[in-house]
Design a protein around this motif. Structure first.
Motif, short mmCIF file in Angstrom:
data_model
loop_
_atom_site.label_atom_id
_atom_site.label_comp_id
_atom_site.label_asym_id
_atom_site.label_seq_id
_atom_site.Cartn_x
_atom_site.Cartn_y
_atom_site.Cartn_z
N LYS A 127 0.83 -1.20 0.00
CA LYS A 127 0.00 0.00 0.00
C LYS A 127 0.87 1.25 0.00
O LYS A 127 0.57 2.24 -0.67
CB LYS A 127 -0.91 -0.01 1.23
N TRP A 130 2.11 1.90 -3.49
CA TRP A 130 1.03 2.42 -4.32
C TRP A 130 0.73 3.88 -3.98
O TRP A 130 0.70 4.75 -4.86
CB TRP A 130 -0.22 1.56 -4.14
N ASN A 131 0.49 4.14 -2.70
CA ASN A 131 0.10 5.49 -2.30
C ASN A 131 1.22 6.52 -2.48
O ASN A 131 0.96 7.70 -2.62
CB ASN A 131 -0.39 5.49 -0.85
N SER A 135 -1.01 9.36 -4.56
CA SER A 135 -1.63 10.30 -3.61
C SER A 135 -0.85 11.62 -3.69
O SER A 135 0.18 11.70 -4.37
CB SER A 135 -1.54 9.73 -2.19
N TYR A 165 -1.31 10.11 3.93
CA TYR A 165 -1.31 9.74 2.50
C TYR A 165 -0.85 8.30 2.30
O TYR A 165 -1.46 7.53 1.57
CB TYR A 165 -0.42 10.68 1.69
N LEU A 170 -6.57 2.11 -0.28
CA LEU A 170 -6.24 1.85 -1.68
C LEU A 170 -7.35 2.38 -2.56
O LEU A 170 -8.53 2.17 -2.27
CB LEU A 170 -6.08 0.34 -1.91
N HIS A 173 -6.24 4.74 -9.45
CA HIS A 173 -5.85 6.08 -9.88
C HIS A 173 -6.55 6.51 -11.16
O HIS A 173 -6.41 7.65 -11.60
CB HIS A 173 -4.34 6.14 -10.07
#
Length: 195
Positions: A127, A130-131, A135, A165, A170, A173
């Protein structure tokens, strides 16, 4: 408060000692297998642990520790780094790219990420990974240059903001899908990749 490795090394902390993982980019700049191109101001390398199909780093030859240490005199350099990144992305017309910086980088040596938004990579596992790209923790090159022009420096994001953030839920995008977990997200984002 526990810090994530992603933002554990900041300009207010002492520089990493020789051989520390945070200095890995300096070694990577000299690796012929990672080298993409260079000029008199910058070196472009492939990210050693890419988080997308195409993931490059544009690094200055000048020893600038991070985005948090750039000053007004670096405006032209950041513009040049963005131009190099934009030209590199244009070589892959079948992919969308984003160019930007982590708000609080973990690796020493200023570096601009040039990353395709397919995020199709076995190295994208968590995560936080990804973030950190999807973010507001990931700041566009244009936003960074604008802030530098207006304020003469880049304001450091607080640990609380970083955590909000990076630990946030999740989210896809590209659409409103909210996956259950990383495997679910990784399956979903494949539907957005144009062949």
């Amino acid at each position: 408060m526990k810090k994530h490795r992603l933002h554990s090394n900041t300009s207010s902390e002492p520089p990493a000692k020789k051989g520390h993982w945070a200095l890995g980019l300096v070694d990577s700049m000299k690796d012929p297998e990672l080298l993409v191109e260079d000029d008199d101001k910058v070196v472009v390398i492939k990210d050693k642990f890419p988080k997308a199909e195409f993931h490059y780093l544009v690094l200055p030859k000048e020893d600038i520790p991070s985005i948090l240490t750039v000053r007004k005199e670096h405006e032209d350099l950041l513009k040049h780094m963005e131009s190099v990144g934009t030209n590199l992305a244009a070589k892959h017309p079948h992919r969308e790219f984003q160019l930007g910086y982590h708000s609080v980088p973990n690796m020493q040596r200023l570096h601009l990420h040039v990353i395709s938004t397919d995020f199709n990579s076995t190295c994208l596992k968590t995560k936080v990974h990804w973030n950190s790209y999807t973010s507001p923790f990931f700041r566009s090159s244009q936003d960074i240059r604008r802030e530098l022009n207006e304020n003469g420096k880049i304001k450091k994001m607080s640990c609380e903001e970083c955590d909000a953030y990076l630990k946030g839920p999740l989210k896809c995008h590209k659409c409103s899908t909210i996956p259950k977990n990383m495997p679910d997200l990784k399956r979903h984002i494949l539907s957005h990749i144009k062949n």
